[in-house]
Motif scaffolding. Sequence first.
Motif, PDB file in Angstrom:
ATOM      1  N   ARG A 148       0.865  -1.324   0.024  1.00 31.14           N
ATOM      2  CA  ARG A 148       0.087   0.079  -0.031  1.00 31.14           C
ATOM      3  C   ARG A 148       1.044   1.120   0.049  1.00 31.14           C
ATOM      4  O   ARG A 148       0.456   2.309  -0.514  1.00 31.14           O
ATOM      5  CB  ARG A 148      -0.982  -0.009   1.061  1.00 31.14           C
ATOM      6  CG  ARG A 148      -1.859   1.082   1.093  1.00 31.14           C
ATOM      7  CD  ARG A 148      -3.190   0.579   2.121  1.00 31.14           C
ATOM      8  NE  ARG A 148      -3.027  -0.115   3.233  1.00 31.14           N
ATOM      9  CZ  ARG A 148      -3.241  -0.138   4.240  1.00 31.14           C
ATOM     10  NH1 ARG A 148      -3.700   0.927   4.940  1.00 31.14           N
ATOM     11  NH2 ARG A 148      -2.903  -1.140   5.135  1.00 31.14           N
ATOM     12  N   GLU A 149       2.067   1.232   0.604  1.00 29.99           N
ATOM     13  CA  GLU A 149       2.732   2.386   0.836  1.00 29.99           C
ATOM     14  C   GLU A 149       3.499   2.575  -0.851  1.00 29.99           C
ATOM     15  O   GLU A 149       3.514   3.566  -1.053  1.00 29.99           O
ATOM     16  CB  GLU A 149       3.845   1.972   1.781  1.00 29.99           C
ATOM     17  CG  GLU A 149       4.837   3.290   1.989  1.00 29.99           C
ATOM     18  CD  GLU A 149       5.856   2.980   3.056  1.00 29.99           C
ATOM     19  OE1 GLU A 149       6.828   3.915   3.231  1.00 29.99           O
ATOM     20  OE2 GLU A 149       5.916   1.943   3.821  1.00 29.99           O
ATOM     21  N   PRO A 164       0.586   9.195   6.584  1.00 29.12           N
ATOM     22  CA  PRO A 164       0.937   7.863   6.435  1.00 29.12           C
ATOM     23  C   PRO A 164       0.034   7.059   5.643  1.00 29.12           C
ATOM     24  O   PRO A 164      -1.170   7.308   5.573  1.00 29.12           O
ATOM     25  CB  PRO A 164       0.740   7.242   8.037  1.00 29.12           C
ATOM     26  CG  PRO A 164      -0.188   8.203   8.690  1.00 29.12           C
ATOM     27  CD  PRO A 164       0.148   9.696   7.802  1.00 29.12           C
ATOM     28  N   PRO A 165       0.582   5.816   4.981  1.00 29.46           N
ATOM     29  CA  PRO A 165      -0.190   5.079   4.133  1.00 29.46           C
ATOM     30  C   PRO A 165      -1.198   4.231   4.799  1.00 29.46           C
ATOM     31  O   PRO A 165      -2.156   3.741   4.294  1.00 29.46           O
ATOM     32  CB  PRO A 165       0.905   4.016   3.507  1.00 29.46           C
ATOM     33  CG  PRO A 165       2.092   4.101   4.285  1.00 29.46           C
ATOM     34  CD  PRO A 165       2.047   5.388   5.167  1.00 29.46           C
ATOM     35  N   ASP A 166      -1.101   4.012   6.166  1.00 30.68           N
ATOM     36  CA  ASP A 166      -2.069   3.368   7.152  1.00 30.68           C
ATOM     37  C   ASP A 166      -2.967   4.090   7.838  1.00 30.68           C
ATOM     38  O   ASP A 166      -3.327   3.829   8.898  1.00 30.68           O
ATOM     39  CB  ASP A 166      -1.271   2.466   7.783  1.00 30.68           C
ATOM     40  CG  ASP A 166      -0.316   3.003   8.768  1.00 30.68           C
ATOM     41  OD1 ASP A 166      -0.104   4.152   8.751  1.00 30.68           O
ATOM     42  OD2 ASP A 166       0.074   2.349   9.746  1.00 30.68           O
ATOM     43  N   SER A 178      -5.894   5.957   9.473  1.00 30.15           N
ATOM     44  CA  SER A 178      -7.403   5.896   9.772  1.00 30.15           C
ATOM     45  C   SER A 178      -8.073   6.926   9.581  1.00 30.15           C
ATOM     46  O   SER A 178      -9.484   6.911   9.876  1.00 30.15           O
ATOM     47  CB  SER A 178      -7.372   4.995  11.070  1.00 30.15           C
ATOM     48  OG  SER A 178      -7.005   5.652  12.025  1.00 30.15           O
ATOM     49  N   GLY A 222      -1.326   8.861  12.426  1.00 31.25           N
ATOM     50  CA  GLY A 222      -2.743   7.916  11.832  1.00 31.25           C
ATOM     51  C   GLY A 222      -3.536   8.867  10.925  1.00 31.25           C
ATOM     52  O   GLY A 222      -4.710   8.777  10.719  1.00 31.25           O
ATOM     53  N   ARG A 250      -4.006  11.387   7.429  1.00 27.90           N
ATOM     54  CA  ARG A 250      -3.465  11.850   6.173  1.00 27.90           C
ATOM     55  C   ARG A 250      -4.200  13.088   5.776  1.00 27.90           C
ATOM     56  O   ARG A 250      -5.248  13.132   6.090  1.00 27.90           O
ATOM     57  CB  ARG A 250      -3.491  10.628   5.127  1.00 27.90           C
ATOM     58  CG  ARG A 250      -3.096  11.149   3.820  1.00 27.90           C
ATOM     59  CD  ARG A 250      -2.986   9.913   2.615  1.00 27.90           C
ATOM     60  NE  ARG A 250      -2.566  10.141   1.279  1.00 27.90           N
ATOM     61  CZ  ARG A 250      -1.394  10.391   0.989  1.00 27.90           C
ATOM     62  NH1 ARG A 250      -0.296   9.979   1.799  1.00 27.90           N
ATOM     63  NH2 ARG A 250      -1.001  10.435  -0.436  1.00 27.90           N
ATOM     64  N   LEU A 302      -6.211   3.737   0.580  1.00 31.56           N
ATOM     65  CA  LEU A 302      -6.740   3.846   2.114  1.00 31.56           C
ATOM     66  C   LEU A 302      -7.651   2.972   2.761  1.00 31.56           C
ATOM     67  O   LEU A 302      -7.689   2.707   3.894  1.00 31.56           O
ATOM     68  CB  LEU A 302      -6.868   5.373   2.665  1.00 31.56           C
ATOM     69  CG  LEU A 302      -5.705   6.465   2.074  1.00 31.56           C
ATOM     70  CD1 LEU A 302      -6.344   7.964   2.458  1.00 31.56           C
ATOM     71  CD2 LEU A 302      -4.697   6.036   3.307  1.00 31.56           C
ATOM     72  N   PRO A 321      -8.288  -0.138   3.477  1.00 27.86           N
ATOM     73  CA  PRO A 321      -8.189  -1.146   4.525  1.00 27.86           C
ATOM     74  C   PRO A 321      -7.935  -0.614   5.744  1.00 27.86           C
ATOM     75  O   PRO A 321      -8.572  -1.352   6.612  1.00 27.86           O
ATOM     76  CB  PRO A 321      -6.885  -1.970   4.019  1.00 27.86           C
ATOM     77  CG  PRO A 321      -6.932  -1.621   2.261  1.00 27.86           C
ATOM     78  CD  PRO A 321      -7.506  -0.194   2.411  1.00 27.86           C
ATOM     79  N   THR A 322      -7.411   0.529   6.086  1.00 30.60           N
ATOM     80  CA  THR A 322      -7.333   1.259   7.604  1.00 30.60           C
ATOM     81  C   THR A 322      -8.339   2.412   7.538  1.00 30.60           C
ATOM     82  O   THR A 322      -8.422   2.702   8.860  1.00 30.60           O
ATOM     83  CB  THR A 322      -6.152   1.676   7.847  1.00 30.60           C
ATOM     84  OG1 THR A 322      -5.342   2.430   6.645  1.00 30.60           O
ATOM     85  CG2 THR A 322      -5.097   0.419   7.561  1.00 30.60           C
ATOM     86  N   ARG A 335     -11.107   4.974   8.541  1.00 29.80           N
ATOM     87  CA  ARG A 335     -12.485   4.744   9.380  1.00 29.80           C
ATOM     88  C   ARG A 335     -13.035   6.025   9.570  1.00 29.80           C
ATOM     89  O   ARG A 335     -14.141   5.835   9.941  1.00 29.80           O
ATOM     90  CB  ARG A 335     -11.850   4.152  10.749  1.00 29.80           C
ATOM     91  CG  ARG A 335     -11.414   2.706  10.759  1.00 29.80           C
ATOM     92  CD  ARG A 335     -12.382   1.834  10.344  1.00 29.80           C
ATOM     93  NE  ARG A 335     -11.482   0.509  10.376  1.00 29.80           N
ATOM     94  CZ  ARG A 335     -11.016  -0.021   8.963  1.00 29.80           C
ATOM     95  NH1 ARG A 335     -11.355   0.544   8.072  1.00 29.80           N
ATOM     96  NH2 ARG A 335     -10.685  -1.124   9.254  1.00 29.80           N
TER      97      ARG A 335
END
Length: 239
Positions: free
Chosen positions: A3-4, A53-55, A57, A112, A114, A147, A149-150, A152
Motif C-alpha cells: 500500500r505504501e 502515513p499510508p495506513d 485511519s 494516523g 493523512r 486507504l 483497508p485502514t 475509518r
Amino acid sequence: MERERGLAGLDERISGCRACPRLVGWREEVARTKRAAFEDWTYWGRPVPGFGPPDASLLVVGLAPAAHGGNRTGRMFTGDRSGDVLFAALHDVGLASQPTSVSADDGLTLHGVRVTSPVHCAPPANKPTPEERNTCRPWLVSELTLLRPTLRSVVVLGAFGWQAALPAFTEAGWTVPRPRPGFAHGTRVALESAEGQPLDLFGCFHVSQRNTFTGRLTPAMLRDVLSEAAVAAGLPTKS
C-alpha cells in the motif's frame, strides 16, 4: 508495504498531472513571479499530492493548495495561514508531532492522519471550476481506494470539498445515503460498505482566513470535530 508503494506511486503521478490548462498556467505563473516575501524560494509549482502515513485511519479533505502555500512548498496545507490553523489543532489533539508546518523538510509527522484535497493544483482566486473538480476526482478515488483497508473516518473542510468528496466515496465503494446529505459544520454521516466496515464522515467549516478571522470557525470548534473524528477512527487523543 504494498500500500505504501501504491500511495507513493499515486503521489508521483499526481505531481506530474497537466490535465487542466487553466490550473497548469496559473500554478506555473505563480511559481515564476512569486510573492516578494518568498523571492528566495524555488516554488514547487506542480500539483500537490496528499501527505501522511499510508495506513492512516483518519483523512482530512480540504479544497485545493494555496498559491503561495502548498504550491510553493510542495506539501498540502504547508506554508500558509490555513495550514497554521489546521496543524495547530491536529497537534493540540495529539495527531501531529508539531503545531507548525512551514516546509516539506521541517520534520512534521502526522499520527494516523493523512491530509489531501479534491483539487491538487492551486486555482485562481481559490476557486476551481466544477469541470476542474471533476477532472481531478479520479485521483481522490484512487487515494480512497488505497486507504480503504485502514480508513475509518474522514473530516471534510467546507462545502466545496463535501460536494466533491461524496461522489468519490461512492466510486471508491462506500454507499452514500440518498438523498445526499448536505454540508454543515458538525454533521456526521455513516457511509456503509459492502465489506461491513462503515466510514464516519464529518463536516467542518474550512480553515480559510475568512472563516478563522471572523470567528465562524474557532480553534475550539476545529479541535472538537477532529477529536470526535479521531475517536471514530480509533486513534488516541490528548484529553
